[in-house]
Design an enzyme around this catalytic site. Structure first.
Site, mmCIF file in Angstrom:
data_model
loop_
_atom_site.group_PDB
_atom_site.id
_atom_site.type_symbol
_atom_site.label_atom_id
_atom_site.label_comp_id
_atom_site.label_asym_id
_atom_site.label_seq_id
_atom_site.Cartn_x
_atom_site.Cartn_y
_atom_site.Cartn_z
ATOM 1 N N LYS A 86 -1.001 5.924 -5.876
ATOM 2 C CA LYS A 86 -1.841 5.476 -6.259
ATOM 3 C C LYS A 86 -2.960 6.235 -6.960
ATOM 4 C CE LYS A 86 -3.030 2.255 -3.567
ATOM 5 N NZ LYS A 86 -1.673 2.353 -2.521
ATOM 6 N N GLY A 87 -2.893 7.310 -5.707
ATOM 7 C CA GLY A 87 -4.220 8.427 -5.444
ATOM 8 C C GLY A 87 -3.306 9.382 -6.509
ATOM 9 N N LYS A 88 -1.724 9.698 -6.668
ATOM 10 C CA LYS A 88 -1.485 11.390 -7.558
ATOM 11 C C LYS A 88 -1.415 10.309 -9.352
ATOM 12 C CE LYS A 88 2.966 11.960 -9.487
ATOM 13 N NZ LYS A 88 4.731 12.813 -9.460
ATOM 14 N N ASN A 99 -10.000 2.551 4.861
ATOM 15 C CA ASN A 99 -8.787 1.921 5.103
ATOM 16 C C ASN A 99 -7.606 3.019 4.636
ATOM 17 O OD1 ASN A 99 -9.856 0.529 3.043
ATOM 18 N ND2 ASN A 99 -8.457 -1.201 4.047
ATOM 19 N N ALA A 100 -7.347 3.468 3.144
ATOM 20 C CA ALA A 100 -7.482 3.806 1.828
ATOM 21 C C ALA A 100 -7.106 5.794 2.425
ATOM 22 C CB ALA A 100 -7.896 3.600 0.870
ATOM 23 N N GLY A 101 -5.754 6.098 2.317
ATOM 24 C CA GLY A 101 -5.521 7.547 1.752
ATOM 25 C C GLY A 101 -4.946 7.654 0.632
ATOM 26 N N HIS A 102 -5.554 7.838 -0.077
ATOM 27 C CA HIS A 102 -4.769 8.676 -1.746
ATOM 28 C C HIS A 102 -4.503 10.215 -1.767
ATOM 29 C CE1 HIS A 102 -6.494 4.422 -3.109
ATOM 30 N NE2 HIS A 102 -5.957 4.604 -2.065
ATOM 31 N N VAL A 136 8.556 11.699 -9.752
ATOM 32 C CA VAL A 136 10.520 12.283 -9.185
ATOM 33 C C VAL A 136 9.797 13.059 -8.115
ATOM 34 C CG1 VAL A 136 11.598 11.958 -10.772
ATOM 35 C CG2 VAL A 136 10.744 14.133 -10.995
ATOM 36 N N GLY A 137 8.243 13.234 -7.332
ATOM 37 C CA GLY A 137 7.578 13.845 -6.811
ATOM 38 C C GLY A 137 6.497 13.733 -6.486
ATOM 39 N N GLN A 160 -5.273 -0.538 -1.187
ATOM 40 C CA GLN A 160 -4.387 -1.139 -0.704
ATOM 41 C C GLN A 160 -3.524 -1.614 -1.758
ATOM 42 O OE1 GLN A 160 -7.990 -2.022 0.315
ATOM 43 N NE2 GLN A 160 -7.022 0.375 1.818
ATOM 44 N N GLY A 177 0.767 -1.304 0.043
ATOM 45 C CA GLY A 177 0.025 0.177 0.484
ATOM 46 C C GLY A 177 0.653 0.865 0.389
ATOM 47 N N ASP A 178 0.298 2.885 -0.191
ATOM 48 C CA ASP A 178 0.773 3.675 0.109
ATOM 49 C C ASP A 178 1.949 3.655 -1.239
ATOM 50 O OD1 ASP A 178 -1.018 4.660 1.914
ATOM 51 O OD2 ASP A 178 0.943 3.510 3.984
ATOM 52 N N THR A 184 -6.557 -0.262 10.411
ATOM 53 C CA THR A 184 -6.383 1.341 10.477
ATOM 54 C C THR A 184 -7.683 1.422 11.512
ATOM 55 O OG1 THR A 184 -8.250 1.115 8.314
ATOM 56 C CG2 THR A 184 -6.002 1.304 8.516
HETATM 57 P P1 GDP Z 1 -1.816 5.659 -2.546
HETATM 58 O O1 GDP Z 1 -2.487 5.237 -0.872
HETATM 59 O O2 GDP Z 1 -0.732 4.572 -3.014
HETATM 60 O O3 GDP Z 1 -2.194 6.431 -3.183
HETATM 61 O O4 GDP Z 1 -0.499 6.471 -2.152
HETATM 62 P P2 GDP Z 1 -0.009 7.197 -0.376
HETATM 63 O O5 GDP Z 1 -0.659 8.701 -0.793
HETATM 64 O O6 GDP Z 1 -0.731 6.819 0.786
HETATM 65 O O7 GDP Z 1 1.025 7.801 -0.316
HETATM 66 C C1 GDP Z 1 2.469 7.818 -1.095
HETATM 67 C C2 GDP Z 1 2.940 9.446 -0.559
HETATM 68 O O8 GDP Z 1 4.235 9.652 -1.532
HETATM 69 C C3 GDP Z 1 2.227 10.780 -0.808
HETATM 70 O O9 GDP Z 1 1.988 11.510 0.600
HETATM 71 C C4 GDP Z 1 2.419 11.347 -1.691
HETATM 72 O O10 GDP Z 1 2.115 12.907 -1.633
HETATM 73 C C5 GDP Z 1 3.765 11.222 -1.381
HETATM 74 N N1 GDP Z 1 4.347 10.946 -3.298
HETATM 75 C C6 GDP Z 1 3.865 10.026 -4.927
HETATM 76 N N2 GDP Z 1 4.736 10.328 -5.243
HETATM 77 C C7 GDP Z 1 6.283 10.430 -4.942
HETATM 78 C C8 GDP Z 1 6.827 11.067 -5.137
HETATM 79 O O11 GDP Z 1 7.641 10.296 -6.653
HETATM 80 N N3 GDP Z 1 7.959 11.335 -4.806
HETATM 81 C C9 GDP Z 1 7.285 11.861 -2.959
HETATM 82 N N4 GDP Z 1 9.353 12.410 -3.169
HETATM 83 N N5 GDP Z 1 6.624 11.498 -2.992
HETATM 84 C C10 GDP Z 1 5.998 11.039 -3.913
HETATM 85 P P1 IMO Z 2 -3.801 3.012 0.781
HETATM 86 O O1 IMO Z 2 -4.913 2.609 -0.084
HETATM 87 C C1 IMO Z 2 -0.928 0.717 3.591
HETATM 88 C C2 IMO Z 2 -3.027 -2.058 6.136
HETATM 89 C C3 IMO Z 2 -3.490 -1.581 7.840
HETATM 90 C C4 IMO Z 2 -3.152 -2.725 8.413
HETATM 91 C C5 IMO Z 2 -3.916 -4.113 7.415
HETATM 92 C C6 IMO Z 2 -5.638 -4.332 7.643
HETATM 93 O O2 IMO Z 2 -3.763 4.102 0.956
HETATM 94 O O3 IMO Z 2 -2.495 2.495 0.309
HETATM 95 P P2 IMO Z 2 -7.372 -3.250 7.604
HETATM 96 O O4 IMO Z 2 -7.931 -1.451 8.130
HETATM 97 O O5 IMO Z 2 -7.596 -2.998 6.025
HETATM 98 O O6 IMO Z 2 -8.495 -3.838 8.442
HETATM 99 O O7 IMO Z 2 -5.516 -2.843 7.759
HETATM 100 O O8 IMO Z 2 -3.613 -3.671 5.937
HETATM 101 N N1 IMO Z 2 -3.217 -0.892 5.686
HETATM 102 C C7 IMO Z 2 -3.086 -0.191 5.034
HETATM 103 N N2 IMO Z 2 -1.489 -0.228 4.667
HETATM 104 N N3 IMO Z 2 -2.365 2.387 3.036
HETATM 105 C C8 IMO Z 2 -3.237 1.127 2.907
HETATM 106 O O9 IMO Z 2 -3.921 2.164 2.081
HETATM 107 C C9 IMO Z 2 -4.142 0.292 3.918
HETATM 108 N N4 IMO Z 2 -5.203 -0.233 4.084
HETATM 109 C C10 IMO Z 2 -4.811 -1.412 5.357
HETATM 110 O O10 IMO Z 2 -2.224 -0.800 7.895
HETATM 111 O O11 IMO Z 2 -1.826 -3.581 9.166
HETATM 112 MG MG MG Z 3 -2.551 5.809 1.198
#
Ligand code: GDP
Ligand code: IMO
Ligand code: MG
Length: 423
Positions: A16-18, A38-41, A409-410, A221, A12-13, A129
């Site tokens: 994807k959102g970007k 549970n997602a944070g994009h 790259v950012g 995720q 996860g993280d 979460t």
């Molecule tokens: P998601 O859950 O897959 O959408 O990802 P998240 O938003 O939870 O986490 C990605 C984090 O990395 C966020 O804070 C974005 O703003 C940041 N991010 C995305 N792409 C880049 C990148 O290329 N470089 C840097 N430094 N940060 C990035």
């Molecule tokens: P995005 O979409 C990272 C992790 C939690 C925990 C496990 C189960 O932003 O990538 P849950 O609340 O789903 O039952 O938690 O999954 N988890 C994530 N980790 N990014 C996420 O979403 C996640 N959604 C759940 O930290 O380990």
């Molecule tokens: Mg996230």
């Protein structure tokens, strides 16, 4: 037309959102197919930063249709807060956000059950979460769930029955809780939700395809958190993999087009569970600091480590990835050496496939590559890439057998580089 799917290949993280935001202009429709708040994009553009939980990341690009599919679980209270904040910041969504009647509702008692089950697990807790994801999907599968469509039919009775059942369980666990505030906000959320279009999204999506419209599915995720293929039991409760787009939206497997697999140039994980390449040293701390690796929903510190190609290869296989996207390349800009895990040592033997269990006794075997030691954050084209960075890309492509088409790259929308294609 086909449906393209964008999903995370790690824990996860990945960013994807970007990337969904960046790709949205090429599509007519963006749809979420699983997961919930549970997602944070995170998206960044024009100096603003937004974190989306339940609303698809295509909401900012013109008047594209955004769909919350049947595979998603929705918390009306959190949805209301998210939607109101977007509207207040000048991003109208009522007309262009459609919600599947078959999406399941996260009840206030689901959130309490999530906390109660975690407490009961003690040291073995998943580190969820806390959004009620597991209990909501459990009710869905055990045929006890309450769906968005139920809001319009016999809602009081269905809600009351589910709540009573949950309260019985909580009593048996001797878990103390106070429902008052949560329930009040939730009921307000239900009223708020009624202004939105409740749809039969499986019909809607298939009609779009018939009419030649293009659809991008946004995963939440990551593959290593998938209920079937992730590091069970330290996973989420939905199918985060490509097949989840079929069940979570009602599109047939032969309607899937491109599968965009997205990964960080290194690796992170938030919550408990195994992570073979995790670093507990200064290098890991440096990744965390430079990458701002703190959860966008819970604020928890993300664990950091080197890229794991054994796990990534597995993710590429399970999802049938056709195009790779590498994120957060800039975070490694100052590193002298980059490591990549190419095999695991288990019981003294090297294996290059992802095994049944990675909980214990898995030692990463690393390849080392020279760092590029160049600030990449202002680069606009791949012509500017340093030689060592190109060597890293080529190495990853050879290992994974799929081309890397986009490099980030950012965090800003503009800090995205599409690579030349020869198709
Ligand atoms: P998601 O859950 O897959 O959408 O990802 P998240 O938003 O939870 O986490 C990605 C984090 O990395 C966020 O804070 C974005 O703003 C940041 N991010 C995305 N792409 C880049 C990148 O290329 N470089 C840097 N430094 N940060 C990035
Ligand atoms: P995005 O979409 C990272 C992790 C939690 C925990 C496990 C189960 O932003 O990538 P849950 O609340 O789903 O039952 O938690 O999954 N988890 C994530 N980790 N990014 C996420 O979403 C996640 N959604 C759940 O930290 O380990
Ligand atoms: Mg996230």
């Amino acid at each position: 037309m086909k449906v393209d799917v964008l999903l995370g290949l790690q824990w996860g993280d990945e960013g994807k959102g970007k990337v969904v935001d960046v790709l949205t202009p090429k599509y007519d429709v963006v749809a979420r197919f699983q997961g919930g708040p549970n997602a944070g994009h995170t998206l960044e553009f024009e100096g603003q930063k937004y974190v989306l939980r339940s609303i698809p990341s295509g909401i900012f690009q013109g008047d594209k249709v955004n769909i919350i599919g049947n595979g998603v679980v929705l918390d009306p209270a959190l949805f209301k807060a998210e939607a109101e904040a977007l509207e207040a910041s000048g991003h109208p969504l009522k007309e262009r956000l459609h919600i599947s009647k078959k999406a399941h509702l996260i009840l206030p008692t689901h959130r309490i059950l999530d906390a109660a089950y975690e407490a009961a697990k003690g040291d073995a807790k998943v580190g969820t979460t806390g959004k009620g994801i597991g209990p909501t999907y459990t009710d869905k599968v055990s045929r006890n769930g309450v769906r968005v469509g139920d809001i319009l039919h016999n809602f009081e009775q269905k809600y009351g029955a589910a709540k009573a059942r949950h309260e019985q369980i909580l009593k048996s666990l001797n878990y103390e809780y106070d429902l008052t505030e949560l329930e009040k906000a939730w009921m307000e959320g239900i009223e708020y939700l009624k202004q939105f279009h409740f749809v039969d999204s499986e019909h809607e999506v298939n009609n779009y395809l018939k009419d030649g419209k293009s659809v991008l599915c946004e995963g939440a995720q990551g593959t290593m958190l998938d209920i079937d293929f992730g590091s069970y039991p330290f996973v989420t409760s939905s199918n985060t993999v490509c097949a989840g787009a079929c069940t979570g939206l009602g599109v047939a497997p032969n309607c899937i087009g491109e599968v965009f697999g997205i990964f960080k140039a290194y690796c992170t994980r938030v919550g408990a569970g195994p992570f073979p390449t995790e670093l507990f040293d200064e290098t890991g701390d440096k990744m965390c600091t430079l990458g701002h690796e703190f959860g966008s929903v819970t604020g928890r510190k993300r664990r950091c480590g080197w890229i794991d190609l054994v796990a990534l290869k597995y993710s590429v296989m399970i999802n049938g990835v056709t195009k790779l996207i590498m994120m957060k390349s800039d975070v490694l800009d100052t590193f002298d050496t980059i490591k990549a895990c190419v095999a695991y040592k288990v019981d003294g033997e090297e294996i290059d496939y992802f095994p049944y269990d990675i909980t214990e006794g898995v030692e990463p075997v690393y390849a080392e590559l020279p760092g590029w030691k160049t600030d990449m954050t202002k680069m606009q084209s791949e012509d500017e890439f340093p030689e060592e960075f190109n060597a890293y890309l080529t190495f990853l492509e050879e290992q994974l057998g799929v081309e890397i088409k986009i490099v980030s790259v950012g965090p800003d929308r503009a800090q995205t580089i599409e690579r030349y294609t020869e198709e």
